[in-house]
Design a protein around this motif. Sequence first.
Motif, PDB file in Angstrom:
ATOM      1  N   PRO A 117      43.626  38.599  32.314  1.00 18.33           N
ATOM      2  CA  PRO A 117      43.263  37.214  32.622  1.00 18.33           C
ATOM      3  C   PRO A 117      44.277  36.221  32.066  1.00 18.33           C
ATOM      4  O   PRO A 117      45.040  36.555  31.149  1.00 18.33           O
ATOM      5  N   ILE A 118      44.284  35.014  32.611  1.00 14.01           N
ATOM      6  CA  ILE A 118      45.020  33.904  32.001  1.00 14.01           C
ATOM      7  C   ILE A 118      44.100  33.364  30.907  1.00 14.01           C
ATOM      8  O   ILE A 118      43.204  32.557  31.152  1.00 14.01           O
ATOM      9  N   GLY A 238      35.525  31.146  40.301  1.00 16.74           N
ATOM     10  CA  GLY A 238      35.977  32.318  39.579  1.00 16.74           C
ATOM     11  C   GLY A 238      35.872  33.533  40.488  1.00 16.74           C
ATOM     12  O   GLY A 238      35.177  33.517  41.500  1.00 16.74           O
ATOM     13  N   GLN A 239      36.586  34.583  40.150  1.00 12.94           N
ATOM     14  CA  GLN A 239      36.435  35.903  40.779  1.00 12.94           C
ATOM     15  C   GLN A 239      36.763  35.943  42.277  1.00 12.94           C
ATOM     16  O   GLN A 239      36.338  36.864  42.972  1.00 12.94           O
ATOM     17  N   MET A 318      43.452  40.224  47.001  1.00 21.79           N
ATOM     18  CA  MET A 318      44.041  38.896  47.206  1.00 21.79           C
ATOM     19  C   MET A 318      45.556  38.883  46.953  1.00 21.79           C
ATOM     20  O   MET A 318      46.091  39.736  46.244  1.00 21.79           O
ATOM     21  N   SER A 319      46.214  37.872  47.541  1.00 27.19           N
ATOM     22  CA  SER A 319      47.674  37.779  47.497  1.00 27.19           C
ATOM     23  C   SER A 319      48.093  36.436  46.897  1.00 27.19           C
ATOM     24  O   SER A 319      47.273  35.531  46.723  1.00 27.19           O
ATOM     25  N   HIS A 320      49.399  36.308  46.608  1.00 25.35           N
ATOM     26  CA  HIS A 320      49.927  35.117  45.938  1.00 25.35           C
ATOM     27  C   HIS A 320      50.396  34.072  46.946  1.00 25.35           C
ATOM     28  O   HIS A 320      51.362  34.290  47.691  1.00 25.35           O
ATOM     29  N   ALA A 321      49.732  32.919  46.960  1.00 29.43           N
ATOM     30  CA  ALA A 321      50.157  31.817  47.816  1.00 29.43           C
ATOM     31  C   ALA A 321      51.314  31.060  47.171  1.00 29.43           C
ATOM     32  O   ALA A 321      51.404  30.950  45.942  1.00 29.43           O
ATOM     33  N   ALA A 409      46.538  30.588  41.323  1.00 25.27           N
ATOM     34  CA  ALA A 409      45.963  30.795  39.975  1.00 25.27           C
ATOM     35  C   ALA A 409      45.242  32.123  39.848  1.00 25.27           C
ATOM     36  O   ALA A 409      44.191  32.206  39.205  1.00 25.27           O
ATOM     37  N   MET A 410      45.789  33.174  40.460  1.00 26.54           N
ATOM     38  CA  MET A 410      45.174  34.490  40.335  1.00 26.54           C
ATOM     39  C   MET A 410      45.004  34.870  38.861  1.00 26.54           C
ATOM     40  O   MET A 410      45.920  34.719  38.067  1.00 26.54           O
TER      41      MET A 410
END
Length: 435
Positions: A117-118, A238-239, A318-321, A409-410
């Motif tokens: 996590p961040i 979240g999640q 999920m992927s990085h925008a 913000a993954m």
Amino acid sequence: MTISVETKKEAQALLDFIDASPSPWHAVSTVTADLKANGFKQLLEDQPWQFKKGGKYFIVRDGASVIAFVLGEQPIATSGFKIVGAHTDSPGLRLKPKAAHATNGIAQLGVEVYGGPIIATFTDRDLSLAGRVMVKKAGGGVESHSVCLTESVVRLPNLAIHMNRDVNSKGLLLNKQTQLPLIFGFAADTAEAHQQLTQALAKPLAINPEDIITWDLNVYDMQKGSLWGANQEFIANGQLDNLASCHAAIEALTAIEKPASTSICALFDHEEVGSESATGASGSFMLDVITRICSATKTSDEDRLRGFANSFFISADMSHAYHPNHPSAYEPNHHVTVNKGPVIKTNANQRYSTNADTAARFIQLCEKADVPYQEYAHRTDLGCGSTIGPTVAAQLGMATVDVGNPMWAMHSIRESAGAIDHGYMTAVLKQHFLS
């Protein structure tokens, strides 16, 4: 960008699903309630399985992983399996078995960091606890109870800037052992702090605190999901990683009737920590279920392996925008944008399972579903994350592609994505099951 009423409805359904699923155990409970409402029957691993033609079934393992399937109209040997896989867990903070303690009269709860996590995003938030507790049964033995505290009971306050003058120039760094214990209340000693914790967990379950043996509990953010942006074109919650993919997969599976191929939705726990568990994608769950499907349908080993050769597995994560404030973080020719459709993820070192053949197959599914698609590769000088895709591909020897909706913000406690993309992903996964 104009967002239709139907798109907002789809996005809100996702946010509601996430809000009802503050832990992997709650996510599976929410999923199974949806499956039952759509005519799926639960099977138990310790009982014999018998099927009806075109039947719909699901299996839960240890409360946090679930596999659901619809039997196909055609033989497995020739039609194979159409599978979508995702994961129910998200990175964050988990309570230790002996979490409660007291420091100078302040009750605190010790946590471990789960996954990546961040951590800084967990500070100064309204936090609570959700998961499961193991409870003594009156006649002996143990039973599991899901629990979700609906009031904010813990917090991780920041240190004042007067005592951390470099926080804005050097960032917030927290020691995982000494600076992550959560503020819980006041207590004279550890015994009182523990008593307060067990009382808080026992109250919503209407049980005696003394009957609680142990727990699997994660920290969750109490802020509900929301639509945001000039035209409400974005979502935040979240999640999103990876409950958004779980929701899209279940929505697609429950929408189909009489598919040619046996269609499977597999949602695994423990992806964020490597999948090496009985409920993770590296465990036996998927192969166990497929083996038993073949046994119950009198499919021979030869025909099962033929079926694998005719199968297609979509790993949905999920992927990085592209983030306009951080252009240097991205590979220049592979910027992907929220609300522009699912992303096909490729990595030459097999962190993702995609190859040219499986990418082409997914592109054709998108075209049939009238869904736009994008392609992503990570910067060569940065290590990328991984998914369950390579694990399942290696286990089953099955053609596999890694895809996911773009997000910002993954691994933050509060992630963001596009409101339109969820409908796109659901549509292409439905096309996958029906093709």
